[in-house]
Design a protein around this motif. Structure first.
Motif, PDB file in Angstrom:
ATOM      1  N   ALA A 153       0.819  -1.217   0.000  1.00 11.99           N
ATOM      2  CA  ALA A 153       0.000   0.000   0.000  1.00 11.99           C
ATOM      3  C   ALA A 153       0.850   1.263   0.000  1.00 11.99           C
ATOM      4  CB  ALA A 153      -0.941   0.005   1.204  1.00 11.99           C
ATOM      5  N   THR A 154       2.097   1.136   0.426  1.00 12.10           N
ATOM      6  CA  THR A 154       2.979   2.310   0.476  1.00 12.10           C
ATOM      7  C   THR A 154       4.061   2.273  -0.593  1.00 12.10           C
ATOM      8  OG1 THR A 154       4.313   1.199   2.167  1.00 12.10           O
ATOM      9  CG2 THR A 154       2.589   2.695   2.931  1.00 12.10           C
ATOM     10  N   GLY A 155       4.152   1.187  -1.340  1.00 11.12           N
ATOM     11  CA  GLY A 155       5.131   1.062  -2.414  1.00 11.12           C
ATOM     12  C   GLY A 155       4.949  -0.248  -3.132  1.00 11.12           C
ATOM     13  N   THR A 156       5.157  -0.279  -4.434  1.00 12.21           N
ATOM     14  CA  THR A 156       4.826  -1.459  -5.232  1.00 12.21           C
ATOM     15  C   THR A 156       5.979  -2.440  -5.390  1.00 12.21           C
ATOM     16  OG1 THR A 156       5.394  -0.246  -7.254  1.00 12.21           O
ATOM     17  CG2 THR A 156       3.084  -0.215  -6.556  1.00 12.21           C
ATOM     18  N   GLY A 157       7.156  -2.161  -4.797  1.00  8.68           N
ATOM     19  CA  GLY A 157       8.328  -2.990  -5.054  1.00  8.68           C
ATOM     20  C   GLY A 157       8.554  -4.129  -4.086  1.00  8.68           C
ATOM     21  N   THR A 158       7.599  -4.429  -3.223  1.00  7.27           N
ATOM     22  CA  THR A 158       7.801  -5.443  -2.192  1.00  7.27           C
ATOM     23  C   THR A 158       7.707  -6.856  -2.770  1.00  7.27           C
ATOM     24  OG1 THR A 158       6.843  -3.955  -0.561  1.00  7.27           O
ATOM     25  CG2 THR A 158       6.966  -6.278   0.028  1.00  7.27           C
ATOM     26  N   ASP A 159       8.681  -7.681  -2.458  1.00  5.68           N
ATOM     27  CA  ASP A 159       8.696  -9.074  -2.900  1.00  5.68           C
ATOM     28  C   ASP A 159       7.877  -9.913  -1.923  1.00  5.68           C
ATOM     29  OD1 ASP A 159       9.252 -11.658  -3.706  1.00  5.68           O
ATOM     30  OD2 ASP A 159      11.399 -11.314  -3.964  1.00  5.68           O
ATOM     31  N   ALA A 160       7.024 -10.763  -2.465  1.00  3.97           N
ATOM     32  CA  ALA A 160       6.133 -11.564  -1.618  1.00  3.97           C
ATOM     33  C   ALA A 160       6.814 -12.786  -1.017  1.00  3.97           C
ATOM     34  CB  ALA A 160       4.926 -12.017  -2.435  1.00  3.97           C
ATOM     35  N   ALA A 161       7.998 -13.156  -1.502  1.00  4.22           N
ATOM     36  CA  ALA A 161       8.566 -14.467  -1.178  1.00  4.22           C
ATOM     37  C   ALA A 161       8.714 -14.706   0.323  1.00  4.22           C
ATOM     38  CB  ALA A 161       9.917 -14.628  -1.884  1.00  4.22           C
ATOM     39  N   ASP A 162       9.293 -13.751   1.045  1.00  2.00           N
ATOM     40  CA  ASP A 162       9.509 -13.956   2.483  1.00  2.00           C
ATOM     41  C   ASP A 162       8.191 -14.057   3.240  1.00  2.00           C
ATOM     42  OD1 ASP A 162      12.233 -13.989   2.199  1.00  2.00           O
ATOM     43  OD2 ASP A 162      12.509 -11.877   2.723  1.00  2.00           O
ATOM     44  N   PHE A 163       7.213 -13.276   2.846  1.00  2.00           N
ATOM     45  CA  PHE A 163       5.911 -13.296   3.508  1.00  2.00           C
ATOM     46  C   PHE A 163       5.217 -14.637   3.256  1.00  2.00           C
ATOM     47  CE2 PHE A 163       6.990  -8.897   2.603  1.00  2.00           C
ATOM     48  CZ  PHE A 163       6.793  -8.290   3.834  1.00  2.00           C
ATOM     49  N   LEU A 164       5.323 -15.135   2.037  1.00  2.00           N
ATOM     50  CA  LEU A 164       4.726 -16.430   1.709  1.00  2.00           C
ATOM     51  C   LEU A 164       5.428 -17.564   2.456  1.00  2.00           C
ATOM     52  CD1 LEU A 164       4.183 -16.014  -2.125  1.00  2.00           C
ATOM     53  CD2 LEU A 164       2.404 -16.113  -0.379  1.00  2.00           C
ATOM     54  N   ARG A 165       6.729 -17.424   2.616  1.00  2.00           N
ATOM     55  CA  ARG A 165       7.488 -18.449   3.341  1.00  2.00           C
ATOM     56  C   ARG A 165       7.011 -18.535   4.792  1.00  2.00           C
ATOM     57  NH1 ARG A 165      12.107 -16.399   2.375  1.00  2.00           N
ATOM     58  NH2 ARG A 165      12.193 -17.265   0.284  1.00  2.00           N
ATOM     59  N   ARG A 166       6.789 -17.386   5.395  1.00  2.00           N
ATOM     60  CA  ARG A 166       6.266 -17.371   6.767  1.00  2.00           C
ATOM     61  C   ARG A 166       4.884 -18.020   6.828  1.00  2.00           C
ATOM     62  NH1 ARG A 166       6.326 -11.287   8.300  1.00  2.00           N
ATOM     63  NH2 ARG A 166       4.942 -12.080   9.938  1.00  2.00           N
ATOM     64  N   ALA A 167       4.034 -17.679   5.869  1.00  2.00           N
ATOM     65  CA  ALA A 167       2.682 -18.241   5.859  1.00  2.00           C
ATOM     66  C   ALA A 167       2.720 -19.749   5.647  1.00  2.00           C
ATOM     67  CB  ALA A 167       1.843 -17.562   4.778  1.00  2.00           C
ATOM     68  N   ALA A 168       3.600 -20.209   4.767  1.00  2.00           N
ATOM     69  CA  ALA A 168       3.714 -21.643   4.484  1.00  2.00           C
ATOM     70  C   ALA A 168       4.209 -22.412   5.698  1.00  2.00           C
ATOM     71  CB  ALA A 168       4.636 -21.872   3.299  1.00  2.00           C
ATOM     72  N   GLY A 169       4.966 -21.745   6.578  1.00  2.00           N
ATOM     73  CA  GLY A 169       5.473 -22.392   7.774  1.00  2.00           C
ATOM     74  C   GLY A 169       4.603 -22.206   8.996  1.00  2.00           C
ATOM     75  N   SER A 170       3.410 -21.670   8.806  1.00  2.00           N
ATOM     76  CA  SER A 170       2.533 -21.362   9.933  1.00  2.00           C
ATOM     77  C   SER A 170       1.868 -22.617  10.501  1.00  2.00           C
ATOM     78  CB  SER A 170       1.441 -20.378   9.497  1.00  2.00           C
ATOM     79  OG  SER A 170       0.553 -20.994   8.572  1.00  2.00           O
ATOM     80  N   ARG A 171       1.343 -22.470  11.693  1.00  2.00           N
ATOM     81  CA  ARG A 171       0.625 -23.568  12.343  1.00  2.00           C
ATOM     82  C   ARG A 171      -0.595 -23.982  11.517  1.00  2.00           C
ATOM     83  NH1 ARG A 171      -2.212 -22.986  18.326  1.00  2.00           N
ATOM     84  NH2 ARG A 171      -3.509 -24.847  18.216  1.00  2.00           N
ATOM     85  N   ALA A 172      -1.322 -22.997  10.986  1.00  2.00           N
ATOM     86  CA  ALA A 172      -2.516 -23.318  10.193  1.00  2.00           C
ATOM     87  C   ALA A 172      -2.152 -24.129   8.963  1.00  2.00           C
ATOM     88  CB  ALA A 172      -3.236 -22.040   9.792  1.00  2.00           C
ATOM     89  N   ALA A 173      -1.071 -23.742   8.285  1.00  2.00           N
ATOM     90  CA  ALA A 173      -0.643 -24.480   7.095  1.00  2.00           C
ATOM     91  C   ALA A 173      -0.282 -25.917   7.459  1.00  2.00           C
ATOM     92  CB  ALA A 173       0.533 -23.773   6.439  1.00  2.00           C
ATOM     93  N   ALA A 174       0.412 -26.092   8.590  1.00  2.00           N
ATOM     94  CA  ALA A 174       0.799 -27.441   9.016  1.00  2.00           C
ATOM     95  C   ALA A 174      -0.424 -28.291   9.323  1.00  2.00           C
ATOM     96  CB  ALA A 174       1.717 -27.352  10.234  1.00  2.00           C
ATOM     97  N   GLU A 175      -1.386 -27.707  10.013  1.00  4.51           N
ATOM     98  CA  GLU A 175      -2.580 -28.472  10.380  1.00  4.51           C
ATOM     99  C   GLU A 175      -3.409 -28.838   9.152  1.00  4.51           C
ATOM    100  OE1 GLU A 175      -3.191 -26.721  14.911  1.00  4.51           O
ATOM    101  OE2 GLU A 175      -4.602 -26.143  13.331  1.00  4.51           O
ATOM    102  N   LEU A 176      -3.494 -27.932   8.201  1.00  6.21           N
ATOM    103  CA  LEU A 176      -4.229 -28.250   6.974  1.00  6.21           C
ATOM    104  C   LEU A 176      -3.501 -29.320   6.174  1.00  6.21           C
ATOM    105  CD1 LEU A 176      -5.318 -24.651   5.915  1.00  6.21           C
ATOM    106  CD2 LEU A 176      -6.864 -26.531   6.471  1.00  6.21           C
ATOM    107  N   THR A 177      -2.185 -29.212   6.076  1.00  7.18           N
ATOM    108  CA  THR A 177      -1.394 -30.179   5.319  1.00  7.18           C
ATOM    109  C   THR A 177      -1.499 -31.580   5.919  1.00  7.18           C
ATOM    110  OG1 THR A 177       0.163 -28.459   4.634  1.00  7.18           O
ATOM    111  CG2 THR A 177       0.925 -30.732   4.506  1.00  7.18           C
TER     112      THR A 177
END
Length: 225
Positions: free
Chosen positions: A159-183
């Motif tokens: 929202a404050t700049g368009t250059g942010t890479d999603a990779a690190d944020f997705l990595r955190r989400a993929a390693g979350s408790r919810a992701a583990a429980e769903l998997t």
């Protein structure tokens, strides 16, 4: 833009602008509901309220967390929603955290509901709105769900700049408790593809705006020109 990240329990006053984040799975599901043609989503206060709305409007589609249950048509799973024909339908949604978060900020001047699948559209709408302060409601695990916090922080950056890479944020989400429980199949009413679908960035070109309509909190897709 001053971004605040709060749990539902930390909302002590009505924010001006709120972004309610539930990645796994309420607002990924909501985006898929609209992608499958639904006109609107009614956010229900409780399971009983959802069933009461369904009873008054038999043509509406009722959706809930967990396993299938009498009176409900669908479960809160993007993998399941992919094959649903919802053209022109109204969907009633009740989930453990996502819908609760939106109803907690229903008096805000602007309420957006989001996950990674609508991240850029949500960020664009925030940029267009030009708000000085935005409250991100991190719905899962009383504000500690890393998939929701990561997504909220990603949208705030976008929202404050368009250059942010999603990779690190997705990595955190993929390693979350919810992701583990769903998997691991620990959550009922899940599909094997749910985690992957929840981690798709900008799958859909619309933001999702919730606002009061006839005493109900109604979510609709919003496409910026």
């Amino acid at each position: 833009m001053d971004a605040r990240f709060l749990a539902i329990s930390e909302l002590t006053e009505t924010p001006s602008v709120a972004v309610v984040v539930d990645v796994m799975r309420a607002y990924t599901v909501a985006a898929w509901v609209f992608a499958q043609g639904a006109e609107k989503i009614v956010l229900a206060e409780s399971l009983d309220d959802a069933l009461a709305l369904k009873a008054r409007h038999p043509d509406w589609v009722a959706l809930k967390d967990g396993p299938p249950a009498p009176g409900f048509d669908l479960v809160n799973s993007p993998g399941v929603l992919r094959s649903a024909d919802l053209a022109g339908r109204t969907v009633v949604q009740k989930t453990t955290a996502g819908t609760v978060g939106a109803l907690a900020v229903k008096d805000a001047s602007l309420v957006l509901c989001a996950g990674f699948v609508v991240a850029e559209a949500t960020a664009r709408l925030l940029r267009t709105h030009g708000s000085d302060t935005v409250t991100f409601v991190v719905t899962g695990e009383d504000g500690r769900a890393d998939e929701d916090l990561a997504c909220a922080q990603y949208i705030a950056r976008r929202a404050t700049g368009t250059g942010t890479d999603a990779a690190d944020f997705l990595r955190r989400a993929a390693g979350s408790r919810a992701a583990a429980e769903l998997t691991r199949g620990m959550r009922e009413g899940a599909h094997p593809d749910d985690v992957a679908l929840c981690l798709e960035v900008d799958r859909f070109p619309f933001a999702m705006v919730a606002s009061p309509e006839d005493s109900l909190m109604v979510l609709r897709p919003h496409v910026l020109p």
